[in-house]
Scaffold this motif. Sequence first.
Motif, PDB file in Angstrom:
ATOM      1  N   PHE A 161       5.338   8.926   3.764  1.00 45.71           N
ATOM      2  CA  PHE A 161       5.209   7.530   3.337  1.00 45.71           C
ATOM      3  C   PHE A 161       6.565   6.819   3.353  1.00 45.71           C
ATOM      4  O   PHE A 161       6.656   5.661   3.738  1.00 45.71           O
ATOM      5  N   LEU A 190      -0.893   9.738  10.813  1.00 44.58           N
ATOM      6  CA  LEU A 190      -1.056  10.005   9.374  1.00 44.58           C
ATOM      7  C   LEU A 190      -2.211  10.958   9.055  1.00 44.58           C
ATOM      8  O   LEU A 190      -2.097  11.776   8.142  1.00 44.58           O
ATOM      9  N   THR A 243      -4.777   9.888  -3.452  1.00 43.97           N
ATOM     10  CA  THR A 243      -3.821   9.513  -2.409  1.00 43.97           C
ATOM     11  C   THR A 243      -4.440   9.650  -1.019  1.00 43.97           C
ATOM     12  O   THR A 243      -4.260   8.790  -0.157  1.00 43.97           O
ATOM     13  N   THR A 244      -5.187  10.731  -0.816  1.00 35.82           N
ATOM     14  CA  THR A 244      -5.868  10.938   0.468  1.00 35.82           C
ATOM     15  C   THR A 244      -6.853   9.816   0.745  1.00 35.82           C
ATOM     16  O   THR A 244      -6.891   9.250   1.844  1.00 35.82           O
ATOM     17  N   LEU A 299       3.835  14.478   1.884  1.00 36.99           N
ATOM     18  CA  LEU A 299       3.334  13.106   1.785  1.00 36.99           C
ATOM     19  C   LEU A 299       4.435  12.122   1.416  1.00 36.99           C
ATOM     20  O   LEU A 299       4.483  11.005   1.948  1.00 36.99           O
ATOM     21  N   THR A 350      -5.056   6.484   1.434  1.00 36.00           N
ATOM     22  CA  THR A 350      -4.420   6.485   2.756  1.00 36.00           C
ATOM     23  C   THR A 350      -5.457   6.247   3.847  1.00 36.00           C
ATOM     24  O   THR A 350      -5.217   5.496   4.808  1.00 36.00           O
ATOM     25  N   ARG A 351      -6.608   6.886   3.709  1.00 30.40           N
ATOM     26  CA  ARG A 351      -7.679   6.658   4.691  1.00 30.40           C
ATOM     27  C   ARG A 351      -8.128   5.201   4.704  1.00 30.40           C
ATOM     28  O   ARG A 351      -8.410   4.637   5.768  1.00 30.40           O
ATOM     29  N   SER A 400       7.399   6.063   6.872  1.00 30.79           N
ATOM     30  CA  SER A 400       6.554   4.963   7.357  1.00 30.79           C
ATOM     31  C   SER A 400       7.113   3.617   6.911  1.00 30.79           C
ATOM     32  O   SER A 400       7.122   2.651   7.679  1.00 30.79           O
ATOM     33  N   LEU A 428      -2.357  14.210   6.367  1.00 30.79           N
ATOM     34  CA  LEU A 428      -3.384  14.379   5.330  1.00 30.79           C
ATOM     35  C   LEU A 428      -4.096  15.715   5.493  1.00 30.79           C
ATOM     36  O   LEU A 428      -4.343  16.431   4.513  1.00 30.79           O
ATOM     37  N   LEU A 481       1.200   4.169  -2.914  1.00 32.25           N
ATOM     38  CA  LEU A 481       0.973   5.593  -2.645  1.00 32.25           C
ATOM     39  C   LEU A 481       2.156   6.429  -3.145  1.00 32.25           C
ATOM     40  O   LEU A 481       1.968   7.499  -3.732  1.00 32.25           O
ATOM     41  N   GLU A 519       0.834  -1.209   0.000  1.00 29.84           N
ATOM     42  CA  GLU A 519       0.000   0.000   0.000  1.00 29.84           C
ATOM     43  C   GLU A 519       0.868   1.258   0.000  1.00 29.84           C
ATOM     44  O   GLU A 519       0.621   2.196  -0.754  1.00 29.84           O
ATOM     45  N   LEU A 520       1.880   1.277   0.849  1.00 32.21           N
ATOM     46  CA  LEU A 520       2.740   2.462   0.953  1.00 32.21           C
ATOM     47  C   LEU A 520       3.536   2.694  -0.329  1.00 32.21           C
ATOM     48  O   LEU A 520       3.686   3.837  -0.781  1.00 32.21           O
TER      49      LEU A 520
END
Length: 470
Positions: free
Chosen positions: A331, A292, A256-257, A327, A260-261, A334, A296, A229, A225-226
């Motif tokens: 990421f 995170l 992207t928002t 961002l 991420t959610r 993270s 955002l 993104l 996922e990361l």
Amino acid sequence: MSEASADDEPAAESGARPDFLRGQFREWMEAVVAAGKTRELFELEMWLRSFERFFRIKNQPLSEKETKQLALRNWSEELRLVDNVILRTVQLCTLILTEDQVNLARFDKYVESYLKKDDVVDPYIEKLVRQSTPEAGLALLREGLEDMHTVLMDLTRLSRIPYGSFTAVGKMLYREIRRSHILALLIDKKFKPVHDRIQSTAIATTIRGITDPVERKHAARVFLELFRLLHYLDYADPARADEDQLKNTILIFSLTTSETRLLLSYLERRVLKALSPDSPAFALYDSFVYCLPFELKKVINTELLDISVTRQPDIVRARVENSHGILKACFQQSVVQLAQAFDAKVEGDHIFPDFTAKLEQSLGLRDSLGRLIRAVRVFEQSRDEVQALAMKDEISRFYDHNMKDLMYRDWSGFELFFIEILKCTSLPALAQISHRFETFLMTLYREVQKRSILQNVPVPEDLLGIEHTA
């Protein structure tokens, strides 16, 4: 990693045979990859996904007041951006179709124009609708988007477009994109080996070293996922975009928002409930869920606020640059933190070649600002020619070597002070300017110090306490 995200829907398979569709989809993907169109396919998928997310209000860069007054807002600029991206999507459809397919489609359209039936608006479109091949779906999408572009060109000429019209365009786009089961599958099946491989040897080794199968599965999913993104953000990099394309990145930031959610929802509802609080990554996942959303919010509700109606190109570029930088750093950090949760020996530069360079750049910027603040304070205390000259030398050094590492929006502010101080020959006047300059520098210093990449890096001893005003 066949499972995609929390929003992945089986809609693409309804009304059609799933096994046949998957087989057809796989063959089509292989053919596109063999033709060297992998990058174009990913970009097409990204824009199609972004259309669906952009029309969801929670992904729009709106203030709280604007969100409460949607019906009063003019949505013409947002639809103009959608139209820009539609043109790019049409181009991508043409690029992915082979030259023979494009020529055949043009010939079919030419022939059908001479064989029109009285009861059919367009025999060529009717023929495409009947066909279930990926190529027909792509050609049909291209036709539909070209028609949508024609409508939007006229619609965006209106002085005001209400919210109802904006949402109606979103619904039509959604239906157009999902008319083909194959293209719907392209969107709904998020992770694809051709795009979503763990290419970092350090990460692949880390994942293989996780002994617990449940924890390994969740970690692999979060890494994918990361990385996806970050892949989206490659297309929002202001260094790669022309001035007339910068605003189009708002759709990418909306996507992207949203993604991420969804990742945070996956962590909260599934990962944290499945893992023991004693597991290596539990506390880190929990911190992602907490931290995170602030990043955002900083992008959507601050940096990108009202950017669609901003007319000054410099302001647009600065805010896109800031959003992209925030961002991307978040990421990447993270990814590094998650890898280190399982293997402390992993370093950022093992995963991202530019990670060390970014750390060194941020360190250099922070420490240079600290030295500059110290030089300004020394002058303010002495107010003599010697320290005035030393301060000006420090400012010139920063201007030559470090100003480029500031956020783009801060360049003009620093340059104004730079010119004003270098031209000033009166010590009392210079003291007044330097006081304002110190306040400006302290704001910059605190912003740099907030960067996630510097959170665990101590300030040099000679600059300790610099963040406290004298």
